[in-house]
Design an enzyme around this catalytic site. Structure first.
Site, PDB file in Angstrom:
ATOM      1  NE  ARG A  65      -9.835   0.454  -2.284  1.00 29.80           N
ATOM      2  CZ  ARG A  65      -8.352   0.494  -2.332  1.00 29.80           C
ATOM      3  NH1 ARG A  65      -7.889   0.079  -3.504  1.00 29.80           N
ATOM      4  NH2 ARG A  65      -7.558   0.493  -1.171  1.00 29.80           N
ATOM      5  CG  ASN A  95      -5.840   0.021  -7.599  1.00 30.95           C
ATOM      6  OD1 ASN A  95      -6.338   1.189  -7.798  1.00 30.95           O
ATOM      7  ND2 ASN A  95      -5.237  -0.081  -6.321  1.00 30.95           N
ATOM      8  CG  HIS A 177       3.247   2.272  -6.896  1.00 31.44           C
ATOM      9  ND1 HIS A 177       2.191   1.994  -5.858  1.00 31.44           N
ATOM     10  CD2 HIS A 177       4.353   1.383  -6.198  1.00 31.44           C
ATOM     11  CE1 HIS A 177       2.487   1.773  -4.949  1.00 31.44           C
ATOM     12  NE2 HIS A 177       3.801   1.040  -4.960  1.00 31.44           N
ATOM     13  CG  HIS A 231       2.870   6.884  -3.675  1.00 28.12           C
ATOM     14  ND1 HIS A 231       3.581   6.270  -4.405  1.00 28.12           N
ATOM     15  CD2 HIS A 231       1.411   6.118  -3.621  1.00 28.12           C
ATOM     16  CE1 HIS A 231       3.059   5.167  -5.031  1.00 28.12           C
ATOM     17  NE2 HIS A 231       1.842   4.980  -4.515  1.00 28.12           N
ATOM     18  CG  ASP A 302      -1.531   5.848  -2.407  1.00 23.15           C
ATOM     19  OD1 ASP A 302      -2.454   5.517  -3.116  1.00 23.15           O
ATOM     20  OD2 ASP A 302      -0.641   5.293  -1.667  1.00 23.15           O
TER      21      ASP A 302
HETATM   22  O1  DOR Z   1      -0.745   1.050  -0.158  1.00 21.68           O
HETATM   23  C1  DOR Z   1      -1.315   1.336  -0.868  1.00 21.68           C
HETATM   24  N1  DOR Z   1      -2.525   0.771  -1.414  1.00 21.68           N
HETATM   25  N2  DOR Z   1      -0.637   2.044  -2.114  1.00 21.68           N
HETATM   26  C2  DOR Z   1      -1.093   1.959  -3.224  1.00 21.68           C
HETATM   27  O2  DOR Z   1      -0.591   2.711  -4.122  1.00 21.68           O
HETATM   28  C3  DOR Z   1      -2.540   1.597  -3.717  1.00 21.68           C
HETATM   29  C4  DOR Z   1      -3.293   0.786  -2.412  1.00 21.68           C
HETATM   30  C5  DOR Z   1      -4.546   0.418  -2.822  1.00 21.68           C
HETATM   31  O3  DOR Z   1      -5.213   0.551  -3.757  1.00 21.68           O
HETATM   32  O4  DOR Z   1      -4.967  -0.375  -1.830  1.00 21.68           O
END
Ligand code: DOR
Length: 437
Positions: A65, A95, A177, A231, A302
């Site tokens: 994050r 991300n 993914h 995953h 994950d």
């Molecule tokens: O459930 C998920 N949340 N799967 C992911 O691969 C990424 C993610 C997230 O970044 O919150």
């Protein structure tokens, strides 16, 4: 801050699977000696009687994050959670905000981690429809992540026309993914208005996962491009890979896809929501078998924290994702204690296989001259996962209340004691990983 250590009287897990009741000497952050009754020198002594000495866990898929979403987690809190769970190295996903799609963003993350992370770190660069040159030239080496589905904005690269050029150009490992975005969009319309979170597994169904996995495999075969399927969540994908997985393709499974299933919506509701979704109980068994048989190569968490407030929203406004680095190793060691797998399996899936798949040198085993990323776990006692003990900023776990064996008592990162009997040394810092070199 590396100090030399002598760990005495541990049950040492050796690379050939044997257990040696003996000592490990650590010098300059490396494993310098393994033996019995090693001579005591000037170094600090750790009495490890009754504890099992394993390589630190390498978690090859986490979402920490930072930057941009630090209200959910940051590199310091996430790495504190890592040392509690025995994770000494992680590979983190793009991300964040800004997205990790340029060299500048990658450098920023590496700098932040050097300042804040207690454990070793590596970062993926995210593929977009137009950053092929950034992906090819990224330095130091890193992996490429493609969100074929379940993402939005620039990181969503969902059509074959967009994905193919990424496979065609360059040679770095591509991690995907794998969910079929077009199918998900259609099914979201079909099931619109339903607020029971269990519908999440119906919308993002098994076919959506299989379609995308097949497409990624097709392109990997066409360009002989190293592919890692992140995953894996369904039995049908595992069975497909059993028949069609070439030697240059690898895959992983999360502890939650092995140990939780759609029944979890009844007990923890939206806290069970993730992408790809949890599946029906039969899938747990097929995934477990595929892991035992080597069709699935390794385990990743994950780790994808969202705040309690966010997760408490009504579906579909609740975000997908759950934390995992604090519980993954004890969950798997508990399965070992139940007789479901050997200790050698757990070490392979969580330590040596990720090092091998991602070409991370000198990690993933207790061997001479390897980096001293070492954990001492207690396989004799158990305790429940309690919210108040968690270090992840999000402050919850889908496994709360589970009684687990094998929590680390010591976590050592590059010869530095980062956690000792639950107390974290916040001064410890990890190092950048060289991966997919
Ligand atoms: O459930 C998920 N949340 N799967 C992911 O691969 C990424 C993610 C997230 O970044 O919150």
């Amino acid at each position: 801050m590396t100090s030399d250590l002598l760990i005495r009287q541990a049950e040492i897990f050796l690379p050939d699977g044997d257990i040696l009741l003996g000592d490990v000497r650590i010098r300059q952050g490396k494993i310098a000696e393994i033996g019995t009754d090693l001579e005591v020198g000037e170094e600090r002594i750790i009495d490890a009687q009754g504890l099992t000495l394993l390589p630190g866990v390498i978690d090859p898929q986490v979402h920490f994050r930072e930057p941009g979403l630090e209200y959910k987690e940051d590199l310091f809190t996430a790495s504190c959670a890592c040392v509690m769970g025995g994770v000494t190295s992680f590979l983190e996903m793009p991300n964040t905000r800004p997205l990790t799609t340029t060299q500048e963003a990658l450098d920023d993350k590496l700098y932040r981690a050097s300042q804040k992370s207690l454990v070793n770190y590596g970062f993926f660069m995210g593929a977009t429809a137009d950053n092929l040159d950034d992906l090819r030239d990224a330095n130091p080496s890193c992996g490429i992540k493609i969100f074929m589905g379940s993402s939005h904005g620039a990181l969503l690269v969902s059509t074959e026309e967009q994905i193919e050029p990424i496979f065609a150009k360059g040679s770095r490992l591509i991690a995907v993914h794998a969910e079929d975005q077009a199918r998900i969009v259609e099914r979201k319309k079909e099931f619109h208005g339903i607020t029971n979170p269990a519908i999440h597994s119906t919308i993002q169904d098994e076919t959506a996962a299989l379609n995308a996995t097949k497409l990624a495999l097709k392109l990997s075969n066409k360009y002989q491009r190293r592919l890692h399927i992140l995953h894996l969540s369904t039995g049908i994908e595992a069975e497909y890979l059993r028949e069609h997985k070439p030697s240059w393709v690898s895959t992983e499974v999360t502890p939650q896809h092995l140990l939780l299933n759609t029944d979890a919506y009844e007990t923890i509701g939206t806290f069970a929501q993730m992408n790809p979704p949890l599946r029906s109980p039969e899938n747990n068994d097929i995934l477990w078998k595929a892991l035992m048989d080597g069709v699935i190569d390794c385990i990743a968490t994950d780790h994808a924290p969202h705040t309690l407030e966010e997760k408490a929203k009504e579906y579909p406004n609740s975000p997908s994702g759950m934390p995992g680095v604090e519980t993954s190793l004890p969950l798997m060691l508990t399965e070992h204690k139940k007789g479901r797998c050997t200790l050698a399996h757990v070490v392979k899936w969580m330590c040596s296989a990720p090092a091998k798949l991602y070409n991370i040198p000198n990690k993933g085993a207790i061997a001479l001259d390897y980096d001293a990323d070492i954990i001492l776990v207690d396989l004799k006692n158990h305790r429940p996962v309690l919210r108040e003990n968690l270090k992840t900023k999000c402050g919850w776990s889908p496994f709360e209340g589970w009684n687990l064996t094998g929590f680390p008592v010591y976590t050592i990162v590059g010869g530095q004691v980062a956690m000792e009997k639950g107390i974290i040394n916040t001064e410890v810092r990890g190092k950048p990983l060289s991966f997919d070199a």
